[in-house]
Every structure is written in structure tokens, then in C-alpha cells.
Design a protein around this motif. Structure first.
Motif, PDB file in Angstrom:
ATOM      1  N   LYS A  27       0.746  -1.367  -0.036  1.00  0.00           N
ATOM      2  CA  LYS A  27       0.075   0.044   0.115  1.00  0.00           C
ATOM      3  C   LYS A  27       0.768   1.151  -0.032  1.00  0.00           C
ATOM      4  N   LYS A  28       2.067   1.279   0.787  1.00  0.00           N
ATOM      5  CA  LYS A  28       3.003   2.462   0.922  1.00  0.00           C
ATOM      6  C   LYS A  28       3.543   2.625  -0.300  1.00  0.00           C
ATOM      7  N   LYS A  31       1.193   4.155  -2.862  1.00  0.00           N
ATOM      8  CA  LYS A  31       0.684   5.454  -2.584  1.00  0.00           C
ATOM      9  C   LYS A  31       1.997   6.310  -3.093  1.00  0.00           C
ATOM     10  N   TRP A  35       1.694   9.236  -5.733  1.00  0.00           N
ATOM     11  CA  TRP A  35       2.048  10.955  -5.535  1.00  0.00           C
ATOM     12  C   TRP A  35       3.003  11.288  -6.548  1.00  0.00           C
TER      13      TRP A  35
END
Length: 410
Positions: A27-28, A31, A35
Motif C-alpha cells: 500500500k505504501k 501511494k 504521488w
């Protein structure tokens, strides 16, 4: 059997934790990738980073200069060739001779471009151009520069005038001995007056420091309502004890001299009293007649306040009277007596104590004595005049004694 169950449960929990950690990591990373692809963040990252480069220093060795120069020459030659091809003209030779009015003259060389250092053109003294002047201005300058025939321009550095080389003013040559030095001073200046006094053997005039105290600068020089008078006398008779008039001086309220005359002696002079009076035989030989001076002085005194020191002696020598109400005698003024602590103070003492000025140090001068008396009066004018008004007003109010006695008898 119980032991096997516990081991299975522990193994299942450890697997679950590992799965959860892997999911969190994914998930990190998702993300971060999201971004990173965001337009605002992508635009910031796209900016080129500043790369610190070592500054290019100017050439120092002749080899570096020559390499730059050759590179510039090749660039300039290529540019000139292109321009010539476009215009259809050939490149002019550097040392081509051209005929001008039948005379051969070499054309000037084309100006070369200055070398660049760190991207900037290096300026040289040759590149600086002076402002072009028109033909008219050139002609005007030539006319100005032309000197008249016979006058040659003096070449060489200008010498600065040194302090020692300053020329002194020329001394005035006086050849007349019969003229009064005061008249010479009035006509030619103070230096001429001093020279005349030295040649005639007269004492030099006193410094102007005294005049600054006794005389008001740039003041009215005519007659004023208040005047001061002083006289100088000489001795007559067997012992020279009797006095006659030799000189009279009158000054106005500001100390400016309005009348000054020597008087011819009416009797034979036995003592000139030069040490005190300052009178010499040549002064009174060509003086004015006594009667003329007496008449002129009496006209001046009419309707005016007379100031003086022991002024009753001056009036006595003239055989004149003056009203007491219009007379101001510095010797008889009570405040002066109290300040000096003297019953009959001299003019010299009053000037020393009140004006802080030294007068009558040598030969007396009637003008200076009159100025000193006037200065003493002007210092105490308000108080002096107020005291006289009070005195005469009180005298008017008091009835005369005869009237009071007659009223009492009736």
C-alpha cells in the motif's frame, strides 16, 4: 494431541502477521508511486538541479590568448565572406592603396572584434571612441588657439606660487612734510598715515581696538541731539600756569567726530604741555581764529544735551554758558563716584573701572576723551535721564517759599 493444536495456532498467527506487513508495504509503495505521478510533484522534480561548475577564469598565458584570438578570427572571417557573397562584392584588402585627388592613400584596416572573457566583451582603450565634432566646432577651436604674431606660447609646467615668493605691497613714497598725517590717512589709507607720522617724527596712532569700544560701526556721522565735547589747553604767562584754548573736538552720540579744530593762540605760549595736551607749535600756527571757533561751537551747542568730563572747564575757556538741565558731567555723576569710590574721579579711572579700556596712556587726544565721555553716558543713559526727569518734576510740583509764607500770613 493437545500439544499439536497449540503449535498450529502459533504458526497461523505468524503467517497472518507476515501477510499484513506485506500488504502494508504494498500500500505504501502504491501511494508513493501515485504521488510521484501527481502533476504538481512531477513538475517540481522535472526542474534541473543546479550544477556547481568551476568558474571560467580569464586567459593568462599567451597560448590561451592566441587560441581565443584564432577562434574569433575564423568566426569573423566566415561572417564577412557570407556578407560579401550576398552583396556580390569582394573582400577589401587590408593594405590597398586608393587614389584620392591624385594622391595615393592607404585604406584603414577593418576594426576587429575585441576578445570575449567569460561571455563578456573585454574593453580596451582602443575601442573607446571620442565624440566626433563638427567642422564648425573644429574651425572655432582653431581660431581660439591662434595666437597673435610675435607672441609665442610659453611651454613647460606652471609653477605654483609659494608662500615665501608673495610680493609685499610697495611702500608709498611721501615727499610732502607740511600735510597733516590724519589728512593723508583719510586720503590714502592707514599705511600712508603711519609712514607720514614716522617721517615727521610724530607718535603713531593708537590701535583700532579702542575705537571699536568707543565708536559705533556704520553709524550716523552727522550731528545728533546729544553731543560730547573736550578741549586741549596750552599754558601762557610767566610760569605757563594760565590756560588758553588750543584745540576743541565734538563727537555725536555714536562717537563719530563732527567737529575738530586747532585754535590760534591769542597770547604768547610759554608751555605747550605736549606730554599731556599733544599740542605742538606747528599745530596751532595755522589754526582757526578764536572768535570764529567760539561762534561755531555756540551754534552747535544750542538746543542740545552736552556731555563731557569736568565740562565746566571747557565752557569756561570758551566764555560760554550752557543750561544745567542739558549738561551731563561724568565727573559729577553720583553712581560713577560710588562705583569707583572717589569724590572727583578722573576720566582715565572711570574708563579703566567701568569700560575696561585704557585711555590717556600718553599724550591726550581731545577726540578720544570726548568719545570716552559719550560712551560712559550712553551706558547709563536710561538711569541718568530718569533721575534728571524725576529731579526737575519734583521741583515743579513743590510751590515756591514766598508763596507758601504769604498764604500762611493771610
Amino acid at each position: 494431541m493437545a500439544k499439536a493444536v497449540v503449535v498450529k495456532e502459533k504458526a497461523s498467527t505468524a503467517v497472518k502477521e507476515k501477510k499484513n506487513l506485506n500488504q502494508n508495504k504494498k500500500k505504501k509503495t502504491k501511494k508513493k508511486e501515485f504521488w510521484k505521478k501527481h502533476p504538481k510533484i512531477a513538475a517540481k522534480e522535472e526542474k534541473p538541479k543546479k550544477v556547481t561548475q568551476t568558474p571560467v577564469l580569464p586567459p593568462k598565458t599567451p597560448q590561451e590568448f592566441s587560441s581565443n584570438w584564432k577562434a574569433l578570427q575564423t568566426v569573423s572571417d566566415k561572417g564577412l565572406k557570407k556578407e560579401e557573397k550576398e552583396n556580390g562584392k569582394e573582400k577589401p584588402k587590408t593594405k590597398k592603396e586608393v587614389k584620392v585627388n591624385g594622391k595615393e592613400k592607404s585604406e584603414p584596416r577593418p576594426k576587429t572584434v575585441a576578445p570575449k572573457v567569460n561571455g563578456h566583451v573585454k574593453e580596451t582603450k582602443k575601442d573607446v571612441k571620442e565624440p566626433e565634432t563638427t567642422d564648425k566646432s573644429k574651425e572655432a577651436k582653431k581660431k581660439k588657439r591662434k595666437l597673435p604674431e610675435g607672441d609665442k606660447p610659453i611651454m613647460g609646467p606652471k609653477k605654483k606660487p609659494s608662500e615665501d615668493s608673495t610680493a609685499e605691497p610697495p611702500k608709498i613714497d611721501l615727499w610732502f612734510d607740511d600735510v597733516d598725517p590724519d589728512d593723508i590717512e583719510a586720503a590714502l589709507g592707514a599705511e600712508a598715515g603711519q609712514i607720514a607720522r614716522r617721517m615727521q617724527g610724530l607718535p603713531e596712532k593708537k590701535s583700532d581696538a579702542l575705537d571699536k569700544v568707543l565708536v559705533k560701526d556704520r553709524a550716523f556721522e552727522g550731528l545728533t541731539r546729544t553731543i560730547a565735547m573736550d578741549c586741549e589747553m596750552v599754558g601762557v604767562g610767566t610760569d605757563g600756569e594760565e590756560s588758553i584754548l588750543a584745540r576743541v573736538s565734538i563727537v555725536n552720540q555714536f562717537g563719530k567726530c563732527v567737529y575738530d579744530k586747532f585754535v590760534k593762540p591769542t597770547e604768547r605760549v610759554t608751555d605747550y604741555r605736549t606730554a599731556v595736551s599733544g599740542i605742538r607749535p606747528q599745530d596751532i600756527k595755522k589754526g582757526e581764529d578764536f572768535k570764529v571757533v567760539q561762534k561755531e561751537v555756540s551754534e552747535i551747542l544750542k538746543g542740545r544735551i552736552l556731555v563731557g568730563h569736568a565740562v565746566h572747564n571747557d565752557l569756561k575757556i570758551f566764555f560760554l554758558d550752557h543750561p544745567k538741565k542739558a549738561t551731563r558731567d561724568t565727573q559729577k555723576y553720583k553712581p560713577f563716584k560710588q562705583r569707583v569710590k572717589c569724590g572727583r574721579p578722573s576720566l582715565k579711572l572711570l574708563c579703566e573701572k567701568i569700560l575696561n579700556v585704557n585711555v590717556q596712556t600718553g599724550e591726550h587726544c581731545s577726540i578720544q576723551d570726548a568719545q570716552a565721555a559719550m560712551r560712559l553716558y550712553t551706558m547709563e543713559k536710561k538711569n541718568w535721564e530718569a533721575a534728571i526727569k524725576a529731579k526737575y518734576n519734583s521741583a515743579k510740583k513743590e510751590p515756591p517759599k514766598n508763596e507758601s509764607s504769604s498764604k500762611a500770613s493771610s
